[in-house]
Design a protein around this motif. Structure first.
Motif, PDB file in Angstrom:
ATOM      1  N   SER A  12     -42.466   5.415 -34.799  1.00  0.00           N
ATOM      2  CA  SER A  12     -43.672   6.205 -34.973  1.00  0.00           C
ATOM      3  C   SER A  12     -44.046   6.693 -33.598  1.00  0.00           C
ATOM      4  O   SER A  12     -43.341   7.104 -32.906  1.00  0.00           O
ATOM      5  N   LEU A  13     -45.479   6.397 -33.316  1.00  0.00           N
ATOM      6  CA  LEU A  13     -45.932   6.863 -31.927  1.00  0.00           C
ATOM      7  C   LEU A  13     -45.022   6.221 -30.683  1.00  0.00           C
ATOM      8  O   LEU A  13     -44.688   6.929 -29.828  1.00  0.00           O
ATOM      9  N   GLY A  14     -44.557   5.041 -31.217  1.00  0.00           N
ATOM     10  CA  GLY A  14     -43.869   4.213 -29.988  1.00  0.00           C
ATOM     11  C   GLY A  14     -42.536   4.918 -29.767  1.00  0.00           C
ATOM     12  O   GLY A  14     -41.810   4.825 -28.987  1.00  0.00           O
ATOM     13  N   ALA A  15     -41.952   5.656 -31.088  1.00  0.00           N
ATOM     14  CA  ALA A  15     -40.767   6.232 -30.884  1.00  0.00           C
ATOM     15  C   ALA A  15     -40.856   7.408 -30.266  1.00  0.00           C
ATOM     16  O   ALA A  15     -39.865   7.918 -29.212  1.00  0.00           O
ATOM     17  N   SER A  16     -41.969   8.067 -30.078  1.00  0.00           N
ATOM     18  CA  SER A  16     -42.253   9.445 -29.206  1.00  0.00           C
ATOM     19  C   SER A  16     -42.395   8.860 -27.735  1.00  0.00           C
ATOM     20  O   SER A  16     -41.753   9.357 -26.708  1.00  0.00           O
ATOM     21  N   ILE A  17     -42.635   7.778 -27.726  1.00  0.00           N
ATOM     22  CA  ILE A  17     -42.996   7.291 -26.076  1.00  0.00           C
ATOM     23  C   ILE A  17     -41.613   6.862 -25.828  1.00  0.00           C
ATOM     24  O   ILE A  17     -41.171   7.048 -24.521  1.00  0.00           O
ATOM     25  N   ALA A  18     -40.920   6.224 -26.662  1.00  0.00           N
ATOM     26  CA  ALA A  18     -39.227   5.836 -26.252  1.00  0.00           C
ATOM     27  C   ALA A  18     -38.666   6.866 -26.147  1.00  0.00           C
ATOM     28  O   ALA A  18     -37.891   6.886 -24.957  1.00  0.00           O
TER      29      ALA A  18
END
Length: 96
Positions: A12-18
């Protein structure tokens, strides 16, 4: 260890950051990454990136419109968007 030895991953948001942090790393793995209209038109997914999404996940629904590497799509088992967005959907890819 060097960027060539690092894999970034997130949900989710962590995927965007990754995805953003991983531009200089070896590999990027995302699960149900949020994609907006602008991303679907202008962002090309690199070959080093593995995007995984479920069919009925509302957050990553526009991922299929992005150019570049195609996502891995997990078959949805429900129509409940909350269920289909959870991290445990990744278990559907594991075969015992």
């Amino acid at each position: 260890f060097g960027n060539e030895n690092i894999t970034t991953l997130g949900h989710s948001l962590g995927a965007s950051i990754a995805e953003k942090v991983g531009k200089s790393t070896n590999k990027i793995i995302t699960l149900n990454k949020p994609v907006n209209i602008s991303d679907s038109i202008s962002v090309k997914v690199p070959m080093k990136q593995i995007d995984i999404k479920t069919q009925n996940d509302p957050v990553s629904i526009l991922r299929g419109f992005q150019k570049g590497k195609k996502p891995t799509v997990i078959k949805s088992l429900s129509k409940n968007p909350l269920t289909e967005h959870k991290v445990n959907v990744i278990n559907r890819l594991i075969k015992f």
